[in-house]
Design an enzyme around this catalytic site. Structure first.
Site, PDB file in Angstrom:
ATOM      1  N   GLY A  26     -64.428   9.115 -83.070  1.00 17.29           N
ATOM      2  CA  GLY A  26     -65.636   9.335 -83.865  1.00 17.29           C
ATOM      3  C   GLY A  26     -66.725  10.031 -83.064  1.00 17.29           C
ATOM      4  N   GLY A  29     -67.033  15.813 -83.186  1.00 19.38           N
ATOM      5  CA  GLY A  29     -67.128  17.106 -83.858  1.00 19.38           C
ATOM      6  C   GLY A  29     -65.916  17.466 -84.698  1.00 19.38           C
ATOM      7  CE  LYS A  30     -62.873  12.454 -86.684  1.00 22.08           C
ATOM      8  NZ  LYS A  30     -63.928  11.812 -85.875  1.00 22.08           N
ATOM      9  CB  THR A  32     -68.485  20.701 -86.457  1.00 17.92           C
ATOM     10  OG1 THR A  32     -69.608  19.875 -86.759  1.00 17.92           O
ATOM     11  CG2 THR A  32     -68.974  22.106 -86.127  1.00 17.92           C
ATOM     12  CG  ASP A  54     -64.461   9.498 -91.751  1.00 15.60           C
ATOM     13  OD1 ASP A  54     -64.573   8.301 -92.064  1.00 15.60           O
ATOM     14  OD2 ASP A  54     -64.950   9.988 -90.724  1.00 15.60           O
ATOM     15  CB  CYS A 273     -77.650  21.176 -67.222  1.00 16.79           C
ATOM     16  SG  CYS A 273     -78.890  20.997 -68.523  1.00 16.79           S
TER      17      CYS A 273
END
Length: 328
Positions: A26, A29-30, A32, A54, A273
């Site tokens: 979960g 980004g599945k 998207t 889902d 970053c």
């Protein structure tokens, strides 16, 4: 060994694929990824349907329009439709025949609903089999499934095995019930009449078995069905991906593509970053080592969330561009 190209061109160029499942942990980004893939197929002229299985649907948010239980045309496309369905069924809604002597009373309905639902997962398996069968009859070139998080998806993909065990149990119940019925012969009429009624009662289950066999064959046909795993370069997501790959291999379902989302490509000025990117690179390197015969698609972290058709059109192009892991 040289790695395969890090893009989804292999999926887009495959002319025989019909069912594409997109899944993973979960929040990686599945939706998207699956929506972008559907957009790619539609842009290439394929009649495309994307289905969310889902329970926490996100397609409406991703495409930025209302999507329901029936195929809904996506704004800006004539050949892209979407639908959100719940892959479960209420056992009380199963249409079961009645037996002479019991009639249509609620007690009878409850009895046979409980017989069906007494097998763990069989209601969901039956519903999913019906869904897959009806989807197969739809006139689409490609059907993409935006699936639930890993555990739920694996349970659904295992439904043929659940169904087989359930059918065996129901058949055993039938013979047990016949033995009881012989002691109350007058209640059910002659033996021949009773057998006819039992045949009617279990005909639905037998039809379902045919559907399950058909669906199961297509699920294991790598020329028609494949699975795309989606993850992010972190430990838990990598662990779930390995579990998913192992289970799919056990079920004989093809998987040859892994999309790694939210990858940082830092500049020299952001210390956090750079630190995060070093951590990500460790896990990306592990993914590349573990899955050297897979297409590993590295997707950069986006400055803003991907929503609406325009955002998906931009994001989907990145799925076709091989990218090198950032060097720190």
């Amino acid at each position: 060994m040289e790695h395969l190209e890090g893009s989804l061109k292999n999926i887009l160029s495959n002319q025989t694929l019909k069912w594409i499942f997109v899944g993973g942990k979960g929040g990686v980004g599945k939706t998207t990824t699956s929506s972008s893939l559907a957009t790619l197929f539609a842009k290439n002229g394929k009649q495309t349907l994307i289905i969310s299985t889902d329970p926490a649907h996100n397609l409406s948010d991703c495409f930025d329009q209302k999507i329901g239980k029936e195929p809904t045309k996506i704004n800006g496309f004539d050949n892209l439709l979407a639908m959100e369905i719940d892959p479960t069924v209420d056992p009380d809604k199963l249409k079961l025949p009645t037996i002479q002597g019991f009639g249509n009373d609620q007690g009878t309905k409850t009895l046979f609903s409980e017989l069906i639902s007494s097998v763990p997962g069989i209601d969901e398996a039956m519903s999913f089999a019906e869904l897959m069968n009806s989807v197969e009859n739809m006139k689409y070139d490609v059907i993409i499934f935006d699936t639930a998080p890993t555990g739920h998806t694996l349970r659904l993909l295992n439904f043929p095995n659940v169904m087989e065990k359930g059918l065996n149990k129901l058949v055993q119940l039938r013979y047990n019930f016949q033995n009881i019925a012989q002691q109350f012969q007058g209640l059910f009429g002659t033996q021949e009449e009773f057998n006819q009624q039992m045949d009617a009662l279990f005909s639905k289950v037998e039809k379902m078995k045919e559907t399950v066999v058909k669906v199961n064959q297509q699920m294991k046909d790598s020329t028609r069905t494949t699975f795309i795993a989606v993850c992010i370069p972190e430990f838990l997501s990598l662990y779930e991906t390995e579990r998913l790959v192992q289970e799919l291999t056990k079920y004989q379902i093809d998987i040859k593509n892994i999309v790694v989302n939210q990858v940082l490509f830092p500049n020299d000025t952001c210390k956090m970053c750079i630190s995060r990117s070093k951590m990500q690179k460790k896990y990306i390197d592990q993914i590349l080592d573990l899955y050297e015969d897979f297409h590993i698609i590295v997707m950069p972290l986006q400055e803003s969330e991907v929503r609406g058709v325009d955002g998906l059109k931009q994001f989907c192009e990145l799925l076709l561009l091989p990218k090198q892991v950032p060097l720190i």
